[in-house]
Structures are given as structure tokens and as C-alpha cells.
Design a protein around this motif. Structure first.
Motif, short mmCIF file in Angstrom:
data_model
loop_
_atom_site.label_atom_id
_atom_site.label_comp_id
_atom_site.label_asym_id
_atom_site.label_seq_id
_atom_site.Cartn_x
_atom_site.Cartn_y
_atom_site.Cartn_z
N UNK A 71 -45.28 -14.64 25.23
CA UNK A 71 -45.11 -13.43 26.03
C UNK A 71 -44.31 -13.68 27.31
N UNK A 72 -44.21 -14.93 27.75
CA UNK A 72 -43.51 -15.25 28.98
C UNK A 72 -42.03 -15.54 28.76
N UNK A 73 -41.60 -15.57 27.53
CA UNK A 73 -40.24 -16.01 27.19
C UNK A 73 -39.39 -14.81 26.79
N UNK A 74 -38.17 -14.78 27.32
CA UNK A 74 -37.22 -13.75 26.89
C UNK A 74 -35.91 -14.43 26.50
N UNK A 75 -35.27 -13.89 25.47
CA UNK A 75 -34.03 -14.44 24.94
C UNK A 75 -33.02 -13.30 24.80
N UNK A 76 -31.82 -13.51 25.31
CA UNK A 76 -30.73 -12.55 25.13
C UNK A 76 -29.60 -13.25 24.39
N UNK A 77 -28.89 -12.50 23.57
CA UNK A 77 -27.71 -13.03 22.90
C UNK A 77 -26.54 -12.13 23.29
N UNK A 78 -25.55 -12.73 23.90
CA UNK A 78 -24.35 -12.01 24.32
C UNK A 78 -23.18 -12.49 23.48
N UNK A 79 -22.50 -11.56 22.87
CA UNK A 79 -21.34 -11.92 22.05
C UNK A 79 -20.08 -11.89 22.90
N UNK A 80 -19.29 -12.94 22.79
CA UNK A 80 -18.02 -13.05 23.50
C UNK A 80 -16.96 -13.40 22.47
N UNK A 81 -15.91 -12.62 22.42
CA UNK A 81 -14.87 -12.88 21.43
C UNK A 81 -14.15 -14.19 21.72
N UNK A 82 -13.63 -14.79 20.66
CA UNK A 82 -12.97 -16.09 20.78
C UNK A 82 -11.83 -16.07 21.78
N UNK A 83 -11.07 -14.97 21.81
CA UNK A 83 -9.92 -14.90 22.72
C UNK A 83 -10.35 -14.81 24.19
N UNK B 167 -40.93 -16.26 32.55
CA UNK B 167 -40.29 -17.56 32.68
C UNK B 167 -40.46 -18.29 31.37
N UNK B 168 -39.48 -18.79 30.77
CA UNK B 168 -38.07 -18.72 31.14
C UNK B 168 -37.32 -17.59 30.43
N UNK B 169 -36.12 -17.34 30.92
CA UNK B 169 -35.19 -16.40 30.30
C UNK B 169 -33.97 -17.19 29.88
N UNK B 170 -33.57 -17.06 28.63
CA UNK B 170 -32.44 -17.80 28.07
C UNK B 170 -31.38 -16.81 27.61
N UNK B 171 -30.13 -17.09 27.95
CA UNK B 171 -29.01 -16.29 27.46
C UNK B 171 -28.15 -17.18 26.58
N UNK B 172 -27.96 -16.76 25.35
CA UNK B 172 -27.12 -17.48 24.39
C UNK B 172 -25.82 -16.69 24.28
N UNK B 173 -24.72 -17.35 24.55
CA UNK B 173 -23.41 -16.71 24.40
C UNK B 173 -22.75 -17.32 23.19
N UNK B 174 -22.24 -16.46 22.32
CA UNK B 174 -21.65 -16.93 21.08
C UNK B 174 -20.62 -15.93 20.57
N UNK B 175 -19.79 -16.40 19.66
CA UNK B 175 -18.81 -15.51 19.04
C UNK B 175 -19.53 -14.42 18.25
N UNK B 176 -18.93 -13.25 18.14
CA UNK B 176 -19.48 -12.20 17.28
C UNK B 176 -19.44 -12.63 15.81
N UNK B 177 -20.25 -11.99 15.02
CA UNK B 177 -20.21 -12.23 13.58
C UNK B 177 -21.55 -12.58 12.97
N UNK C 169 -11.80 -17.90 29.19
CA UNK C 169 -11.75 -17.14 30.44
C UNK C 169 -13.12 -16.69 30.92
N UNK C 170 -13.93 -16.15 30.02
CA UNK C 170 -15.20 -15.54 30.41
C UNK C 170 -16.39 -16.49 30.44
N UNK C 171 -16.37 -17.51 29.59
CA UNK C 171 -17.53 -18.40 29.51
C UNK C 171 -17.19 -19.79 30.06
N UNK C 172 -16.18 -20.44 29.48
CA UNK C 172 -15.89 -21.81 29.89
C UNK C 172 -15.48 -21.88 31.37
N UNK C 173 -14.48 -21.09 31.76
CA UNK C 173 -13.98 -21.17 33.13
C UNK C 173 -14.99 -20.71 34.18
#
Length: 73
Positions: A37-49, A1-11, A53-57
């Protein structure tokens, strides 16, 4: 705890992603007192196009009431 997912454009480089993850980790440690040790972070790349559809909506718009930082678009 906690786990954070960051979604961002590739690049971003792996070095940039590592720095982002470390900065987020540092902020969580500072404000929650949780050990690194209790914290995890993921970064997911989502293309602008696919962003709307995939993140905002699917994640932002239906959950606006629970967002602590809302987008300006």
C-alpha cells in the motif's frame, strides 16, 4: 514511500506494464519491507526520437553519480 517512475519507449501492452509494475513492487517489498500500500509505480512512455533530449540529457547525464544502474549507451 517509495514512488518509482519507469520511462520507456511506447509499445508495451497494458498487461506488460502491469507485470512490470508488479515485479518492481515485489522487489521493493522484498528489500525494504514496506507494505504494498505504500508503493506507487508510474510508467511514462517517451518516444525514441525524444529519448536523448527528454530523458538522457535532462535526467540521466546530469545525475550519473547518483545512478545505481547506469546505461551502456
Amino acid at each position: 514511500m517509495p514512488h518509482v517512475i519507469v520511462k520507456m519507449y511506447p509499445g508495451s501492452s497494458e498487461e506488460q506494464k502491469e507485470k512490470i509494475a508488479q515485479e518492481i513492487t515485489n522487489v521493493i517489498i522484498k528489500h525494504t519491507g514496506k507494505p504494498e500500500e505504500a508503493i506507487s509505480i508510474a510508467i511514462a512512455e517517451v518516444t525514441e526520437d525524444l529519448w536523448i533530449q527528454e530523458v538522457y540529457d535532462k535526467e540521466i547525464s546530469p545525475n550519473k553519480e547518483s545512478l545505481y544502474k547506469k546505461p551502456g549507451y
